[in-house]
Design a protein around this motif. Structure first.
Motif, short mmCIF file in Angstrom:
data_model
loop_
_atom_site.label_atom_id
_atom_site.label_comp_id
_atom_site.label_asym_id
_atom_site.label_seq_id
_atom_site.Cartn_x
_atom_site.Cartn_y
_atom_site.Cartn_z
N LEU A 125 11.37 125.42 23.82
CA LEU A 125 10.64 125.56 25.07
C LEU A 125 9.15 125.63 24.76
CD1 LEU A 125 10.68 126.06 28.16
CD2 LEU A 125 10.70 128.48 27.61
N PRO A 126 8.39 124.66 25.19
CA PRO A 126 6.94 124.74 24.97
C PRO A 126 6.34 125.91 25.72
CG PRO A 126 7.62 122.52 25.64
CD PRO A 126 8.80 123.43 25.83
N LEU A 127 5.28 126.45 25.15
CA LEU A 127 4.55 127.52 25.81
C LEU A 127 3.77 126.92 26.98
CD1 LEU A 127 3.45 129.26 22.54
CD2 LEU A 127 5.21 130.03 24.13
N ALA A 128 3.02 127.75 27.69
CA ALA A 128 2.36 127.26 28.89
C ALA A 128 1.17 128.14 29.24
CB ALA A 128 3.37 127.22 30.05
N PHE A 129 0.60 127.91 30.41
CA PHE A 129 -0.57 128.61 30.92
C PHE A 129 -0.28 129.09 32.33
CE2 PHE A 129 -4.70 128.41 33.20
CZ PHE A 129 -5.41 129.32 32.44
N ASP A 130 -0.82 130.26 32.67
CA ASP A 130 -0.70 130.76 34.03
C ASP A 130 -2.04 130.61 34.73
OD1 ASP A 130 -0.31 132.10 36.41
OD2 ASP A 130 0.84 133.72 35.49
N PRO A 131 -2.14 129.74 35.75
CA PRO A 131 -3.41 129.51 36.43
C PRO A 131 -4.00 130.75 37.10
CG PRO A 131 -1.80 127.83 37.05
CD PRO A 131 -1.07 128.88 36.24
N ILE A 132 -3.24 131.82 37.21
CA ILE A 132 -3.79 133.04 37.79
C ILE A 132 -4.99 133.54 36.97
CG2 ILE A 132 -2.38 134.77 36.57
CD1 ILE A 132 -2.04 136.12 39.38
N VAL A 133 -5.03 133.15 35.70
CA VAL A 133 -6.15 133.53 34.84
C VAL A 133 -7.47 133.05 35.44
CG1 VAL A 133 -7.26 133.09 32.59
CG2 VAL A 133 -4.82 133.63 32.71
N ILE A 134 -7.53 131.79 35.85
CA ILE A 134 -8.79 131.26 36.37
C ILE A 134 -9.06 131.72 37.80
CG2 ILE A 134 -9.07 129.36 34.76
CD1 ILE A 134 -7.76 127.49 36.70
N GLU A 135 -8.07 132.34 38.42
CA GLU A 135 -8.28 132.94 39.73
C GLU A 135 -8.82 134.37 39.60
OE1 GLU A 135 -4.57 132.79 41.85
OE2 GLU A 135 -4.37 130.63 41.51
N ARG A 136 -8.41 135.07 38.54
CA ARG A 136 -8.73 136.50 38.42
C ARG A 136 -9.79 136.86 37.40
NH1 ARG A 136 -2.98 139.57 39.16
NH2 ARG A 136 -2.59 138.79 41.27
N VAL A 137 -10.04 135.98 36.44
CA VAL A 137 -11.05 136.26 35.43
C VAL A 137 -12.29 135.46 35.81
CG1 VAL A 137 -11.63 136.12 32.97
CG2 VAL A 137 -9.28 136.63 33.67
N PRO A 138 -13.45 136.12 35.87
CA PRO A 138 -14.67 135.40 36.27
C PRO A 138 -14.98 134.23 35.34
CG PRO A 138 -15.07 137.78 36.09
CD PRO A 138 -13.69 137.52 35.56
N VAL A 139 -15.24 133.09 35.94
CA VAL A 139 -15.62 131.91 35.17
C VAL A 139 -17.12 131.99 34.91
CG1 VAL A 139 -15.74 129.39 35.20
CG2 VAL A 139 -13.76 130.56 36.21
N ALA A 140 -17.50 131.78 33.68
CA ALA A 140 -18.91 131.85 33.30
C ALA A 140 -19.70 130.76 34.01
CB ALA A 140 -19.05 131.69 31.79
N ALA A 141 -20.93 131.08 34.39
CA ALA A 141 -21.81 130.09 35.03
C ALA A 141 -22.15 128.97 34.05
CB ALA A 141 -23.07 130.78 35.52
N GLN A 142 -22.19 129.31 32.79
CA GLN A 142 -22.55 128.33 31.76
C GLN A 142 -21.69 128.56 30.53
OE1 GLN A 142 -26.66 128.48 30.72
NE2 GLN A 142 -26.59 126.58 29.56
N ARG A 143 -21.21 127.49 29.94
CA ARG A 143 -20.43 127.59 28.71
C ARG A 143 -21.38 127.60 27.53
NH1 ARG A 143 -14.88 126.82 29.34
NH2 ARG A 143 -14.34 126.34 31.49
N THR A 144 -21.17 128.55 26.61
CA THR A 144 -22.13 128.73 25.53
C THR A 144 -21.52 128.81 24.15
OG1 THR A 144 -22.00 131.14 25.82
CG2 THR A 144 -23.74 129.98 27.03
N HIS A 145 -20.20 128.78 24.00
CA HIS A 145 -19.57 129.06 22.71
C HIS A 145 -18.75 127.89 22.17
CE1 HIS A 145 -20.57 133.21 23.17
NE2 HIS A 145 -19.63 133.49 24.04
N VAL A 146 -18.69 127.85 20.86
CA VAL A 146 -17.60 127.19 20.15
C VAL A 146 -16.83 128.36 19.57
CG1 VAL A 146 -16.95 125.72 18.22
CG2 VAL A 146 -18.98 125.16 19.59
N SER A 147 -15.55 128.44 19.87
CA SER A 147 -14.82 129.66 19.50
C SER A 147 -13.46 129.37 18.88
CB SER A 147 -14.65 130.55 20.72
OG SER A 147 -13.80 129.93 21.68
#
Length: 189
Positions: free
Chosen positions: A1-23
């Protein structure tokens, strides 16, 4: 079973105004054979590392380590990242399937991951970039930093793929069918 993502993350965690990292976020350990990759990336790119086990890493890597990050904090990092580097441990035997694949792309960062033989099961070359050596990983990162439109295009297509094909809501019917099949077989055993 492949893993996955829960889109609630992008609903509940503030999205940065600007992307600044390579991580990179995750574990550092000898059984993951990360010294060469992480050393080259630390020497040749602006990568920052978050996670556990970095206390034992070579100094060049430790100098880029920003401490542990779990849960919401890790998602905040991915949501601020231009590029998220992924690598699989030896346990994967060369195949792609870890959570970071879907977390990074789901958060809208460009995924830079190993060129595993099954990566096409999840993402096309238009939806992530791949590497087969530490030097290629560093080269990819530096290229895309200098070509932000291309990076943003890949990141956007990767996010669309994850949200369209790799969410837990899409994985649960597979689990449900497998469990129903097991229960049905057990009834007739």
């Amino acid at each position: 079973l492949p893993l996955a993502f829960d889109p609630i993350v992008i609903e509940r965690v503030p999205v940065a105004a600007q992307r600044t990292h390579v991580s990179f976020g995750g574990g550092y350990g000898r059984h993951w054979e990360t010294d060469e990759l992480f050393t080259v990336l630390a020497e040749r790119t602006p990568i920052q590392f978050w996670g556990y086990g970095f206390e034992k890493a070579p100094k060049v890597i430790r100098d880029r380590w920003r401490g542990p990050a779990w849960g919401r904090k890790m998602y905040e990092i991915y949501l601020r990242s231009h590029i998220v580097v992924n690598r699989h441990g030896g346990i994967s035997q060369g195949y792609a399937n870890n959570l970071r694949l879907f977390e990074a792309t789901g958060c809208g960062a460009m995924l830079c991951t190993e060129g595993a033989p099954n990566i096409d099961d999840y993402f096309s070359v238009e939806e992530c970039c791949t590497y087969n050596s530490p030097e290629k990983a560093a080269s990819n990162i530096n290229y895309y930093i200098e070509h932000p439109e291309a990076m943003a295009g890949i990141a956007g297509r990767g996010q669309q793929r994850t949200l369209g094909k790799h969410t837990y809501a899409q994985r649960m019917p597979i689990v449900s069918d497998a469990l129903a099949s097991c229960l049905k077989e057990k009834q007739f055993a």
